[in-house]
Design a protein around this motif. Structure first.
Motif, PDB file in Angstrom:
ATOM      1  N   LEU A 104      45.778  77.501  30.967  1.00  0.00           N
ATOM      2  CA  LEU A 104      45.739  76.979  29.607  1.00  0.00           C
ATOM      3  C   LEU A 104      44.588  77.669  28.893  1.00  0.00           C
ATOM      4  O   LEU A 104      43.459  77.689  29.380  1.00  0.00           O
ATOM      5  CB  LEU A 104      45.532  75.468  29.646  1.00  0.00           C
ATOM      6  N   MET A 105      44.883  78.296  27.751  1.00  0.00           N
ATOM      7  CA  MET A 105      43.857  78.943  26.931  1.00  0.00           C
ATOM      8  C   MET A 105      43.692  78.114  25.671  1.00  0.00           C
ATOM      9  O   MET A 105      44.620  77.977  24.884  1.00  0.00           O
ATOM     10  CB  MET A 105      44.264  80.380  26.609  1.00  0.00           C
ATOM     11  N   ILE A 106      42.501  77.574  25.487  1.00  0.00           N
ATOM     12  CA  ILE A 106      42.266  76.590  24.440  1.00  0.00           C
ATOM     13  C   ILE A 106      41.423  77.183  23.325  1.00  0.00           C
ATOM     14  O   ILE A 106      40.412  77.860  23.564  1.00  0.00           O
ATOM     15  CB  ILE A 106      41.564  75.341  25.010  1.00  0.00           C
ATOM     16  N   GLY A 107      41.868  76.918  22.085  1.00  0.00           N
ATOM     17  CA  GLY A 107      41.115  77.362  20.927  1.00  0.00           C
ATOM     18  C   GLY A 107      41.254  78.844  20.655  1.00  0.00           C
ATOM     19  O   GLY A 107      41.906  79.586  21.394  1.00  0.00           O
ATOM     20  N   SER A 108      40.599  79.281  19.588  1.00  0.00           N
ATOM     21  CA  SER A 108      40.717  80.678  19.172  1.00  0.00           C
ATOM     22  C   SER A 108      40.050  81.640  20.143  1.00  0.00           C
ATOM     23  O   SER A 108      40.370  82.829  20.174  1.00  0.00           O
ATOM     24  CB  SER A 108      40.109  80.857  17.783  1.00  0.00           C
ATOM     25  N   ASN A 109      39.104  81.112  20.962  1.00  0.00           N
ATOM     26  CA  ASN A 109      38.432  81.956  21.944  1.00  0.00           C
ATOM     27  C   ASN A 109      39.141  81.952  23.289  1.00  0.00           C
ATOM     28  O   ASN A 109      38.704  82.627  24.225  1.00  0.00           O
ATOM     29  CB  ASN A 109      36.980  81.520  22.128  1.00  0.00           C
ATOM     30  N   GLY A 110      40.219  81.184  23.402  1.00  0.00           N
ATOM     31  CA  GLY A 110      40.972  81.168  24.648  1.00  0.00           C
ATOM     32  C   GLY A 110      40.157  80.686  25.832  1.00  0.00           C
ATOM     33  O   GLY A 110      40.124  81.333  26.879  1.00  0.00           O
TER      34      GLY A 110
ATOM     35  N   LYS B 195      44.059  88.458  22.475  1.00  0.00           N
ATOM     36  CA  LYS B 195      43.776  88.102  21.079  1.00  0.00           C
ATOM     37  C   LYS B 195      45.071  88.046  20.293  1.00  0.00           C
ATOM     38  O   LYS B 195      45.315  87.121  19.504  1.00  0.00           O
ATOM     39  CB  LYS B 195      42.826  89.134  20.461  1.00  0.00           C
ATOM     40  N   SER B 196      45.954  89.021  20.518  1.00  0.00           N
ATOM     41  CA  SER B 196      47.251  89.041  19.849  1.00  0.00           C
ATOM     42  C   SER B 196      48.099  87.850  20.254  1.00  0.00           C
ATOM     43  O   SER B 196      48.763  87.224  19.424  1.00  0.00           O
ATOM     44  CB  SER B 196      47.977  90.347  20.169  1.00  0.00           C
ATOM     45  N   VAL B 197      48.067  87.506  21.539  1.00  0.00           N
ATOM     46  CA  VAL B 197      48.837  86.353  22.032  1.00  0.00           C
ATOM     47  C   VAL B 197      48.377  85.072  21.350  1.00  0.00           C
ATOM     48  O   VAL B 197      49.187  84.280  20.848  1.00  0.00           O
ATOM     49  CB  VAL B 197      48.695  86.225  23.559  1.00  0.00           C
ATOM     50  N   LEU B 198      47.074  84.855  21.301  1.00  0.00           N
ATOM     51  CA  LEU B 198      46.542  83.631  20.697  1.00  0.00           C
ATOM     52  C   LEU B 198      46.836  83.579  19.196  1.00  0.00           C
ATOM     53  O   LEU B 198      47.153  82.516  18.659  1.00  0.00           O
ATOM     54  CB  LEU B 198      45.034  83.546  20.945  1.00  0.00           C
ATOM     55  N   THR B 199      46.744  84.725  18.536  1.00  0.00           N
ATOM     56  CA  THR B 199      47.022  84.761  17.096  1.00  0.00           C
ATOM     57  C   THR B 199      48.473  84.425  16.806  1.00  0.00           C
ATOM     58  O   THR B 199      48.779  83.633  15.907  1.00  0.00           O
ATOM     59  CB  THR B 199      46.683  86.153  16.529  1.00  0.00           C
ATOM     60  N   GLN B 200      49.390  85.018  17.573  1.00  0.00           N
ATOM     61  CA  GLN B 200      50.812  84.748  17.362  1.00  0.00           C
ATOM     62  C   GLN B 200      51.176  83.324  17.740  1.00  0.00           C
ATOM     63  O   GLN B 200      52.045  82.700  17.110  1.00  0.00           O
ATOM     64  CB  GLN B 200      51.657  85.741  18.169  1.00  0.00           C
ATOM     65  N   ALA B 201      50.508  82.782  18.745  1.00  0.00           N
ATOM     66  CA  ALA B 201      50.798  81.406  19.161  1.00  0.00           C
ATOM     67  C   ALA B 201      50.422  80.411  18.078  1.00  0.00           C
ATOM     68  O   ALA B 201      51.036  79.338  17.972  1.00  0.00           O
ATOM     69  CB  ALA B 201      50.052  81.085  20.450  1.00  0.00           C
TER      70      ALA B 201
ATOM     71  N   GLY C  74      46.215  75.312  21.702  1.00  0.00           N
ATOM     72  CA  GLY C  74      46.031  76.341  22.725  1.00  0.00           C
ATOM     73  C   GLY C  74      47.351  76.950  23.142  1.00  0.00           C
ATOM     74  O   GLY C  74      48.389  76.743  22.504  1.00  0.00           O
ATOM     75  N   VAL C  75      47.300  77.695  24.215  1.00  0.00           N
ATOM     76  CA  VAL C  75      48.473  78.403  24.725  1.00  0.00           C
ATOM     77  C   VAL C  75      48.549  78.196  26.231  1.00  0.00           C
ATOM     78  O   VAL C  75      47.545  78.351  26.936  1.00  0.00           O
ATOM     79  CB  VAL C  75      48.397  79.910  24.421  1.00  0.00           C
ATOM     80  N   LEU C  76      49.728  77.858  26.708  1.00  0.00           N
ATOM     81  CA  LEU C  76      49.960  77.767  28.142  1.00  0.00           C
ATOM     82  C   LEU C  76      50.550  79.091  28.618  1.00  0.00           C
ATOM     83  O   LEU C  76      51.595  79.535  28.123  1.00  0.00           O
ATOM     84  CB  LEU C  76      50.922  76.623  28.465  1.00  0.00           C
ATOM     85  N   GLY C  77      49.869  79.733  29.544  1.00  0.00           N
ATOM     86  CA  GLY C  77      50.345  80.996  30.098  1.00  0.00           C
ATOM     87  C   GLY C  77      50.858  80.828  31.513  1.00  0.00           C
ATOM     88  O   GLY C  77      50.250  80.116  32.319  1.00  0.00           O
ATOM     89  N   MET C  78      51.974  81.441  31.820  1.00  0.00           N
ATOM     90  CA  MET C  78      52.572  81.409  33.159  1.00  0.00           C
ATOM     91  C   MET C  78      52.811  82.834  33.601  1.00  0.00           C
ATOM     92  O   MET C  78      53.252  83.673  32.816  1.00  0.00           O
ATOM     93  CB  MET C  78      53.888  80.625  33.140  1.00  0.00           C
ATOM     94  N   ALA C  79      52.518  83.115  34.856  1.00  0.00           N
ATOM     95  CA  ALA C  79      52.563  84.490  35.349  1.00  0.00           C
ATOM     96  C   ALA C  79      53.379  84.604  36.624  1.00  0.00           C
ATOM     97  O   ALA C  79      53.354  83.712  37.475  1.00  0.00           O
ATOM     98  CB  ALA C  79      51.145  84.998  35.600  1.00  0.00           C
ATOM     99  N   ASN C  80      54.093  85.708  36.720  1.00  0.00           N
ATOM    100  CA  ASN C  80      54.819  86.058  37.931  1.00  0.00           C
ATOM    101  C   ASN C  80      54.336  87.445  38.363  1.00  0.00           C
ATOM    102  O   ASN C  80      54.537  88.429  37.654  1.00  0.00           O
ATOM    103  CB  ASN C  80      56.330  86.067  37.672  1.00  0.00           C
ATOM    104  N   ASP C  81      53.676  87.497  39.507  1.00  0.00           N
ATOM    105  CA  ASP C  81      53.084  88.742  39.984  1.00  0.00           C
ATOM    106  C   ASP C  81      54.187  89.670  40.500  1.00  0.00           C
ATOM    107  O   ASP C  81      54.880  89.360  41.468  1.00  0.00           O
ATOM    108  CB  ASP C  81      52.090  88.436  41.101  1.00  0.00           C
ATOM    109  N   ILE C  82      54.369  90.816  39.830  1.00  0.00           N
ATOM    110  CA  ILE C  82      55.393  91.787  40.232  1.00  0.00           C
ATOM    111  C   ILE C  82      54.750  93.099  40.685  1.00  0.00           C
ATOM    112  O   ILE C  82      55.422  94.125  40.745  1.00  0.00           O
ATOM    113  CB  ILE C  82      56.387  92.050  39.087  1.00  0.00           C
ATOM    114  N   THR C  83      53.471  93.054  41.022  1.00  0.00           N
ATOM    115  CA  THR C  83      52.772  94.266  41.425  1.00  0.00           C
ATOM    116  C   THR C  83      53.454  94.974  42.600  1.00  0.00           C
ATOM    117  O   THR C  83      53.633  96.203  42.549  1.00  0.00           O
ATOM    118  CB  THR C  83      51.311  93.952  41.773  1.00  0.00           C
TER     119      THR C  83
END
Length: 291
Positions: free
Chosen positions: A60-66, A103-109, A151-160
């Protein structure tokens, strides 16, 4: 943030989440500009509990500063380069080389937009792109109880591992290509059955006396047939059609006439590649001189 209320049969992931949340309460959240964890907005607290109980990497990234509230899976897979504490810090500080991306993700969110990114590289604080980890990332705006985006909830799937395998295959293909180019005798081609368009490498183009760039971009297969000796042309056309219709491997030896009227023998072989419906989408093969 209130404690969980669970029965004795609650899953271990929830119990782990409870213990993990207890540890997060010890952080100095007011120093980040946020309230103490127990005083978070109820809607945000619900999302935070979801993050805590998830076995998949979530943050979870909270606020404009994530400001980060990332679970243990995210700490292990997303922030492996960082030995310091993750939570309570800005994502810009934790992943400085990806600061512009987040920064782009938070701005668009802030506009209420959900985002998805496939094969996104997250670079460590040092090293080049080869040392990056690769993820499929999804971001969802999170609103507070008043309906404001907090804020923004981020979910990740590692495909490395998948990306590394693709890179390895690409390297192998390049080595094969160099070997074939060096020989000048063997070329690779494919034929799109639906369109009749063939694509071929430079060696095939040279064998058939065709323009290299045109073959690489795609050329009507009739031009390949035109280069075949008239006495062999119909036999080749029939055998190729039969192989496509039956879905069987194709192999033929025939003569071609190059632009200087020289006759040379070639051996051509191909294997069928199926489409989603089980039909033959294209044969992929190789041509080599046999004279």
């Amino acid at each position: 943030m209130r404690e969980f209320h669970t029965d004795p049969s609650a899953r271990s992931s929830i119990n782990v989440g409870r213990r993990w949340l207890k540890a997060q309460r010890a952080l100095d959240w007011p120093s980040t500009g946020l309230p103490e964890l127990d005083d978070w907005d109820q809607a945000i607290a619900i999302v935070a509990r979801l993050v805590a109980c998830s076995s998949a990497p979530m943050a979870l990234m909270i606020g404009s500063n994530g400001i980060l509230f990332a679970n243990e899976a995210a700490e292990r897979r997303l922030f492996t380069e960082t030995t310091e504490a993750i939570n309570g810090r800005s994502v810009f500080d934790v992943l400085p080389r990806n600061a512009a991306f987040f920064k782009s993700v938070l701005t668009q969110a802030q506009t209420g937009k959900s985002l998805s990114f496939r094969e996104q590289a997250l670079c460590p604080t040092s090293g080049d792109l080869k040392s990056a980890s690769w993820f499929n990332l999804d971001f969802i705006p999170v609103t507070d109880t008043d309906g404001n985006i907090a804020g923004v909830l981020g979910m990740a799937n590692d495909i490395t591992p998948f990306v590394n395998r693709i890179d390895s295959l690409s390297d192998s293909e390049q080595r094969l290509r160099h070997a074939l180019d060096g020989s000048g005798m063997v070329g690779i081609w494919t034929l799109d059955v639906a369109t009749g368009i063939s694509t071929a490498d430079a060696n095939v183009a040279r064998i058939y006396g065709l323009a290299e760039k045109t073959c690489e971009e795609g050329i009507n297969d009739s031009l390949f047939f035109k280069a075949i000796h008239p006495d062999d042309r119909e036999r080749v056309r029939t055998s190729l059609a039969e192989a496509i219709a039956s879905g069987t491997p194709y192999r033929s030896r025939y003569r071609i006439i190059d632009k200087n009227k020289n006759v040379r023998w070639v051996i051509v072989s191909a294997k069928p590649i199926q489409n989603d419906n089980g039909g033959i989408a294209r044969p992929a093969g190789r041509s080599r001189r046999s004279d």
